[in-house]
Design a protein around this motif. Structure first.
Motif, short mmCIF file in Angstrom:
data_model
loop_
_atom_site.label_atom_id
_atom_site.label_comp_id
_atom_site.label_asym_id
_atom_site.label_seq_id
_atom_site.Cartn_x
_atom_site.Cartn_y
_atom_site.Cartn_z
N UNK A 74 -1.49 -6.11 -5.48
CA UNK A 74 -0.34 -7.03 -5.41
C UNK A 74 0.48 -6.72 -4.16
N UNK A 75 0.75 -5.44 -3.94
CA UNK A 75 1.52 -5.04 -2.77
C UNK A 75 0.73 -5.24 -1.48
N UNK A 103 7.64 0.91 -5.05
CA UNK A 103 6.46 1.25 -5.85
C UNK A 103 6.28 0.18 -6.92
N UNK A 104 5.13 -0.49 -6.88
CA UNK A 104 4.73 -1.43 -7.93
C UNK A 104 3.31 -1.06 -8.34
N UNK A 105 3.18 -0.49 -9.52
CA UNK A 105 1.88 -0.01 -9.98
C UNK A 105 1.78 -0.15 -11.49
N UNK A 106 0.57 -0.37 -11.98
CA UNK A 106 0.36 -0.40 -13.42
C UNK A 106 -0.47 -1.56 -13.91
N UNK A 107 -0.58 -2.63 -13.11
CA UNK A 107 -1.37 -3.78 -13.56
C UNK A 107 -2.82 -3.38 -13.80
N UNK A 134 1.71 -10.90 4.12
CA UNK A 134 2.37 -11.68 3.08
C UNK A 134 2.78 -10.83 1.88
N UNK A 135 2.80 -9.53 2.05
CA UNK A 135 3.26 -8.65 0.98
C UNK A 135 4.74 -8.86 0.70
N UNK A 136 5.09 -8.89 -0.57
CA UNK A 136 6.50 -9.04 -0.96
C UNK A 136 7.35 -7.88 -0.45
N UNK A 137 6.72 -6.74 -0.23
CA UNK A 137 7.45 -5.53 0.13
C UNK A 137 7.62 -5.36 1.64
#
Length: 275
Positions: A42-43, A116-120, A58-61
């Motif tokens: 996603x990131x 940090x976006x993790x877990x999907x 195009x990453x949101x971050x």
């Protein structure tokens, strides 16, 4: 009738009440001069601009694409010193177990801000039985955060909640294209297997996968609180957002497209450190 002019003490008290009711109104330190991102596909902006490939612009971050208006671009608009100091250290396919390694990479960059976006991928596995346990998930997050806190003690960290993967099933189960992609590519079969089934076993399975995401998010919130004032959890802002099918890539009906990345940027930034 003329109202009495409020005393300075009363005015101060009213201001304090307003601020406590809207804590996001208070700034949380200087705008960062550099940033890095940790996470998964996603990131990395996977499938946001090309066929089964990363699209970090195009990453949101940390992305640079104008229309996405990433967190990086929002900070850049306020502080030109961050220009070119945006590092995407996420990796497609990553799980929580990969966060300690990513934390080491990020720490070596000496940045001021980390998302940090993790877990999907810890919940979206080939089967329900192969999902990451809550205890293992938390242990990996704690190890990664400890590295950041030790090596980057002044950096701010944004822990972003995992999106509600069951929402993806809700908006996509009626699309034959989505169902075909999920089956053909074996996407998130822990949740998306038998997408049109109303059998109780499938209903219960979907609910258990969603609960695992909820449990992961609870651990993120607790880990962030334990980290201290330099960590901000988004209070499930991303998890709670009702993503639409139009915000998902039509190549896999799983990853956010440019519109989805745009929404992620907006939500995660607004729920974050308030620069």
């Amino acid at each position: 009738m003329r109202l009495a002019r409020p005393s300075l003490a009363l005015a101060a008290a009213l201001a304090a009440v307003l601020l406590s009711a809207n804590p996001a109104a208070a700034a949380t330190g200087p705008i960062p001069n550099s940033m890095a991102s940790m996470g998964d596909s996603i990131t990395r902006g996977f499938n946001a601009c090309g066929w089964y490939s990363d699209c970090t612009a195009r990453s949101f971050s940390t992305g640079s694409y104008a229309s996405v208006n990433s967190q990086y671009r929002r900070i850049l608009a306020k502080n030109s010193a961050i220009n070119g100091r945006n590092y995407n250290d996420a990796k497609s396919g990553a799980k929580a177990a990969d966060m300690p390694g990513q934390a080491n990479t990020v720490a070596g960059r000496n940045v001021d801000y980390v998302t940090i976006l993790i877990g999907a991928n810890d919940a979206c596995t080939g089967s329900e039985s192969s999902m990451t346990s809550v205890a293992s998930f938390r242990a990996s997050i704690d190890t990664a955060l400890n590295t950041l806190k030790t090596r980057l003690p002044n950096a701010r960290v944004a822990l972003i909640s995992i999106p509600d993967v069951k929402r993806l099933w809700e908006v996509g189960k009626g699309s034959s294209s989505a169902r075909s992609a999920w089956s053909l590519f074996g996407i998130c079969q822990s949740l998306l297997a038998n997408p049109t089934s109303t059998a109780q076993a499938d209903v219960d399975r979907r609910d258990r996968v969603r609960q695992r995401v909820i449990d992961f998010n609870a651990q993120l919130a607790q880990a962030c609180a334990a980290y201290g004032a330099n960590c901000d959890f988004d209070d499930n802002a991303v998890f709670s957002y009702p993503f639409a099918l139009s915000q998902v890539s039509t190549w896999d009906y799983f990853h956010p497209n440019a519109a989805g990345q745009t929404v992620l940027a907006q939500i995660s930034y607004a729920a974050g450190h308030n620069w």
